[in-house]
Design a protein around this motif. Sequence first.
Motif, PDB file in Angstrom:
ATOM      1  N   ALA A 180      -3.279  12.946 -11.631  1.00  0.00           N
ATOM      2  CA  ALA A 180      -3.968  12.098 -10.960  1.00  0.00           C
ATOM      3  C   ALA A 180      -5.445  12.953 -10.356  1.00  0.00           C
ATOM      4  CB  ALA A 180      -3.181  11.449  -9.866  1.00  0.00           C
ATOM      5  N   VAL A 181      -5.647  13.871 -11.026  1.00  0.00           N
ATOM      6  CA  VAL A 181      -6.964  14.599 -10.402  1.00  0.00           C
ATOM      7  C   VAL A 181      -8.187  13.839 -10.673  1.00  0.00           C
ATOM      8  CG1 VAL A 181      -7.619  15.854 -12.589  1.00  0.00           C
ATOM      9  CG2 VAL A 181      -8.096  16.910 -10.128  1.00  0.00           C
ATOM     10  N   ALA A 182      -8.088  12.927 -11.659  1.00  0.00           N
ATOM     11  CA  ALA A 182      -9.266  12.224 -11.916  1.00  0.00           C
ATOM     12  C   ALA A 182      -9.177  10.651 -11.765  1.00  0.00           C
ATOM     13  CB  ALA A 182      -9.758  12.432 -13.424  1.00  0.00           C
ATOM     14  N   ALA A 183      -8.057  10.387 -10.832  1.00  0.00           N
ATOM     15  CA  ALA A 183      -7.529   8.915 -10.737  1.00  0.00           C
ATOM     16  C   ALA A 183      -8.866   8.026  -9.929  1.00  0.00           C
ATOM     17  CB  ALA A 183      -6.435   8.878  -9.985  1.00  0.00           C
ATOM     18  N   SER A 184      -9.645   8.787  -9.224  1.00  0.00           N
ATOM     19  CA  SER A 184     -10.853   7.886  -8.666  1.00  0.00           C
ATOM     20  C   SER A 184     -11.791   7.504  -9.731  1.00  0.00           C
ATOM     21  CB  SER A 184     -11.641   9.138  -7.666  1.00  0.00           C
ATOM     22  OG  SER A 184     -12.155  10.256  -8.550  1.00  0.00           O
ATOM     23  N   LEU A 185     -11.638   7.916 -10.717  1.00  0.00           N
ATOM     24  CA  LEU A 185     -12.575   7.349 -11.994  1.00  0.00           C
ATOM     25  C   LEU A 185     -11.883   6.513 -12.917  1.00  0.00           C
ATOM     26  CD1 LEU A 185     -14.916  10.235 -12.578  1.00  0.00           C
ATOM     27  CD2 LEU A 185     -15.478   8.167 -11.262  1.00  0.00           C
ATOM     28  N   GLY A 186     -10.472   6.164 -12.551  1.00  0.00           N
ATOM     29  CA  GLY A 186      -9.663   5.682 -13.480  1.00  0.00           C
ATOM     30  C   GLY A 186      -9.050   6.094 -14.574  1.00  0.00           C
ATOM     31  N   VAL A 187      -8.711   7.435 -14.345  1.00  0.00           N
ATOM     32  CA  VAL A 187      -8.215   8.035 -15.637  1.00  0.00           C
ATOM     33  C   VAL A 187      -6.842   9.092 -14.961  1.00  0.00           C
ATOM     34  CG1 VAL A 187      -8.469   9.778 -17.349  1.00  0.00           C
ATOM     35  CG2 VAL A 187     -10.409   8.166 -16.820  1.00  0.00           C
ATOM     36  N   ILE A 245      -2.898   9.611 -21.949  1.00  0.00           N
ATOM     37  CA  ILE A 245      -3.894   9.421 -21.194  1.00  0.00           C
ATOM     38  C   ILE A 245      -4.106   8.066 -20.748  1.00  0.00           C
ATOM     39  CG2 ILE A 245      -6.564   9.747 -20.712  1.00  0.00           C
ATOM     40  CD1 ILE A 245      -6.680  12.134 -22.174  1.00  0.00           C
ATOM     41  N   LEU A 246      -4.048   7.569 -19.645  1.00  0.00           N
ATOM     42  CA  LEU A 246      -3.783   6.005 -18.998  1.00  0.00           C
ATOM     43  C   LEU A 246      -5.478   5.952 -18.439  1.00  0.00           C
ATOM     44  CD1 LEU A 246      -0.392   6.101 -17.355  1.00  0.00           C
ATOM     45  CD2 LEU A 246      -0.910   5.655 -19.952  1.00  0.00           C
ATOM     46  N   VAL A 247      -5.952   4.760 -18.795  1.00  0.00           N
ATOM     47  CA  VAL A 247      -7.371   4.503 -18.470  1.00  0.00           C
ATOM     48  C   VAL A 247      -7.433   3.144 -17.652  1.00  0.00           C
ATOM     49  CG1 VAL A 247      -9.672   4.043 -18.956  1.00  0.00           C
ATOM     50  CG2 VAL A 247      -8.370   5.888 -20.297  1.00  0.00           C
ATOM     51  N   ASP A 248      -7.721   3.342 -16.585  1.00  0.00           N
ATOM     52  CA  ASP A 248      -7.899   1.855 -15.801  1.00  0.00           C
ATOM     53  C   ASP A 248      -8.990   0.927 -16.292  1.00  0.00           C
ATOM     54  OD1 ASP A 248      -7.762  -0.339 -14.028  1.00  0.00           O
ATOM     55  OD2 ASP A 248      -7.924   0.922 -12.449  1.00  0.00           O
ATOM     56  N   GLU A 249      -8.814   0.057 -17.268  1.00  0.00           N
ATOM     57  CA  GLU A 249      -9.861  -0.827 -17.626  1.00  0.00           C
ATOM     58  C   GLU A 249     -10.373  -1.587 -16.730  1.00  0.00           C
ATOM     59  OE1 GLU A 249     -11.098  -0.236 -20.391  1.00  0.00           O
ATOM     60  OE2 GLU A 249      -9.426   0.909 -21.628  1.00  0.00           O
ATOM     61  N   SER A 250      -9.805  -1.965 -15.352  1.00  0.00           N
ATOM     62  CA  SER A 250     -10.483  -2.796 -14.491  1.00  0.00           C
ATOM     63  C   SER A 250     -11.582  -2.314 -13.730  1.00  0.00           C
ATOM     64  CB  SER A 250      -9.038  -3.413 -13.496  1.00  0.00           C
ATOM     65  OG  SER A 250      -8.763  -2.298 -12.991  1.00  0.00           O
ATOM     66  N   MET A 251     -11.720  -0.851 -13.840  1.00  0.00           N
ATOM     67  CA  MET A 251     -12.823  -0.445 -12.983  1.00  0.00           C
ATOM     68  C   MET A 251     -14.031  -0.622 -13.651  1.00  0.00           C
ATOM     69  SD  MET A 251     -11.026   3.289 -11.709  1.00  0.00           S
ATOM     70  CE  MET A 251     -12.625   3.531 -10.618  1.00  0.00           C
ATOM     71  N   ASP A 252     -15.149  -0.654 -12.848  1.00  0.00           N
ATOM     72  CA  ASP A 252     -16.484  -1.088 -13.377  1.00  0.00           C
ATOM     73  C   ASP A 252     -16.832   0.340 -13.995  1.00  0.00           C
ATOM     74  OD1 ASP A 252     -16.769  -3.456 -12.065  1.00  0.00           O
ATOM     75  OD2 ASP A 252     -17.748  -2.508 -10.277  1.00  0.00           O
ATOM     76  N   GLY A 253     -17.829   0.050 -14.941  1.00  0.00           N
ATOM     77  CA  GLY A 253     -18.109   0.870 -15.902  1.00  0.00           C
ATOM     78  C   GLY A 253     -17.502   1.077 -17.260  1.00  0.00           C
ATOM     79  N   SER A 254     -17.791   2.302 -17.949  1.00  0.00           N
ATOM     80  CA  SER A 254     -17.156   2.058 -19.253  1.00  0.00           C
ATOM     81  C   SER A 254     -16.185   3.256 -19.498  1.00  0.00           C
ATOM     82  CB  SER A 254     -18.277   2.111 -20.338  1.00  0.00           C
ATOM     83  OG  SER A 254     -18.835   3.392 -20.271  1.00  0.00           O
ATOM     84  N   ALA A 255     -15.557   3.114 -20.331  1.00  0.00           N
ATOM     85  CA  ALA A 255     -14.417   3.914 -20.772  1.00  0.00           C
ATOM     86  C   ALA A 255     -14.340   4.043 -22.433  1.00  0.00           C
ATOM     87  CB  ALA A 255     -12.957   4.030 -20.063  1.00  0.00           C
ATOM     88  N   VAL A 256     -14.424   5.186 -22.978  1.00  0.00           N
ATOM     89  CA  VAL A 256     -14.351   4.976 -24.528  1.00  0.00           C
ATOM     90  C   VAL A 256     -13.204   6.204 -24.879  1.00  0.00           C
ATOM     91  CG1 VAL A 256     -15.503   5.942 -26.543  1.00  0.00           C
ATOM     92  CG2 VAL A 256     -16.875   4.684 -24.819  1.00  0.00           C
ATOM     93  N   VAL A 295      -5.696  10.601 -26.366  1.00  0.00           N
ATOM     94  CA  VAL A 295      -5.755  12.207 -26.057  1.00  0.00           C
ATOM     95  C   VAL A 295      -6.964  12.707 -25.616  1.00  0.00           C
ATOM     96  CG1 VAL A 295      -3.348  12.541 -27.457  1.00  0.00           C
ATOM     97  CG2 VAL A 295      -5.723  12.790 -28.521  1.00  0.00           C
ATOM     98  N   ALA A 296      -7.913  11.935 -25.809  1.00  0.00           N
ATOM     99  CA  ALA A 296      -9.311  12.362 -25.204  1.00  0.00           C
ATOM    100  C   ALA A 296     -10.177  11.072 -24.884  1.00  0.00           C
ATOM    101  CB  ALA A 296      -9.880  13.200 -26.411  1.00  0.00           C
ATOM    102  N   VAL A 297     -10.855  11.014 -23.885  1.00  0.00           N
ATOM    103  CA  VAL A 297     -11.460  10.000 -23.613  1.00  0.00           C
ATOM    104  C   VAL A 297     -12.622  10.434 -22.791  1.00  0.00           C
ATOM    105  CG1 VAL A 297      -9.498   8.426 -23.202  1.00  0.00           C
ATOM    106  CG2 VAL A 297     -10.220   9.438 -21.283  1.00  0.00           C
ATOM    107  N   ALA A 298     -13.663   9.415 -22.671  1.00  0.00           N
ATOM    108  CA  ALA A 298     -15.060   9.661 -21.957  1.00  0.00           C
ATOM    109  C   ALA A 298     -15.092   8.491 -21.214  1.00  0.00           C
ATOM    110  CB  ALA A 298     -16.185   9.857 -22.799  1.00  0.00           C
ATOM    111  N   VAL A 299     -15.384   8.603 -19.781  1.00  0.00           N
ATOM    112  CA  VAL A 299     -15.787   7.577 -19.036  1.00  0.00           C
ATOM    113  C   VAL A 299     -16.911   7.870 -18.177  1.00  0.00           C
ATOM    114  CG1 VAL A 299     -13.457   7.249 -18.585  1.00  0.00           C
ATOM    115  CG2 VAL A 299     -14.696   8.799 -17.125  1.00  0.00           C
ATOM    116  N   GLU A 300     -17.790   6.706 -17.761  1.00  0.00           N
ATOM    117  CA  GLU A 300     -19.044   6.807 -17.316  1.00  0.00           C
ATOM    118  C   GLU A 300     -19.033   5.401 -15.914  1.00  0.00           C
ATOM    119  OE1 GLU A 300     -23.429   7.080 -18.228  1.00  0.00           O
ATOM    120  OE2 GLU A 300     -22.929   5.140 -18.595  1.00  0.00           O
TER     121      GLU A 300
END
Length: 410
Positions: A180-187, A245-256, A295-300
Amino acid sequence: AIVAESIAAGDVAIVDGPAGTTVIPGWQLFPASAVREGGEGTVVGFDRRFQGEETLVSAIRALRIGDMPQVVFVHAEDRSLLRDRDDGLEVAGVANALRTARFEVTEWIPGRTDRPAVDPRRRTVWFISPPLQRSGLEYDENEQALLDASTALIAEGEPVLLTVARSMLPLVGKPDPWSAVAASLGVEVDTGRVVFEWVPDGGEGASVRTWQAIDRHPESTKAPGGEVLDALRGKRFFVSHATPILVDESMDGSAVVLSAIRPNPLRWIEDDWRGDGVRIERMPSDGRFEEAVPVAVAVERFGIDGLQRLMVVGAGGWALSALVNEAGSLGGDRLVLANPGNRELAISGVAWLAGLDELVATASSGREVARFGGVTDAARTGWGFGLFVVLALGPLLLGTIVWSARRATT
């Protein structure tokens, strides 16, 4: 004066432009892997890994941009990871590739060395690597310092390339702070589970494969991070003990999603990966997945100071030189990188995190051999079956025709 001293020291290439002049030593243009001893002395061999043109392009690019970004490798080892080792358990391969691209490279060992000072004239990207080995369930003080530093960097809005490895803690019912070290950014990373694959050996036995060689990546996208995805196109990305890797799609911004393991009847997500599947006698009936596992994601996404960029890879060791520098032979002196996607993800990922989108996908190391694109599984199966039929029945049919023709003439 610097140019004169460099010329006096040996062969060099000089790149001159309106913004200044830079000097490239000859050894950077012709690395040791491209030089061999021949009957007429030292000659430059034909080597598919020759990166001289990339070195020249990087020098020109650096002159145009000015102050290139700084890359800080953050880890918890008791030695430097920027020095070459025979076993390849370091990141010297990636570090040298970044230096060739004119990035400034340094390292930071939290708890042992001071945090590098940030130059306000250049962007700093933090490349975080997990410990190579753990001595027990609980994290020691070195890994705890690394965890605290990683959490602080993300909280400060710094661009981070974060690698998260599997952990024993979820297996014994304890939460893993790394997940959860990157949970603040939805990852979040499911560090308690690993993707396994059942591999029949041709007989009655079989074995468990803990690694995946990913050749097909998700479809292109125009969202931020899509540039890195395009850079990976056609390049194999090798991962071992990959964690979902689990990505929270509900957060603002983009995740690829940059790379994902596709579903396969022989693949599953293992909850108890201890022993790397040695005790597994038959393929489990549960754990299969129907959708690709990232297994690899990029978020902004929006951080404390506006948009913040982050890349997360759920596979420890993907950036080690043992994988990045692994090469296969094409015959003679010709070599080709076995896992060009690992090197590309590191270089293009750093450029994207630094906000230099125009530098993404400029490396040529993964294009030594042309790769086919758009070939579906059905087409691949059809061609394989067709070639089998032709090779098996072709000689028999040709022999029958020749025999019939000779018999007809006698």
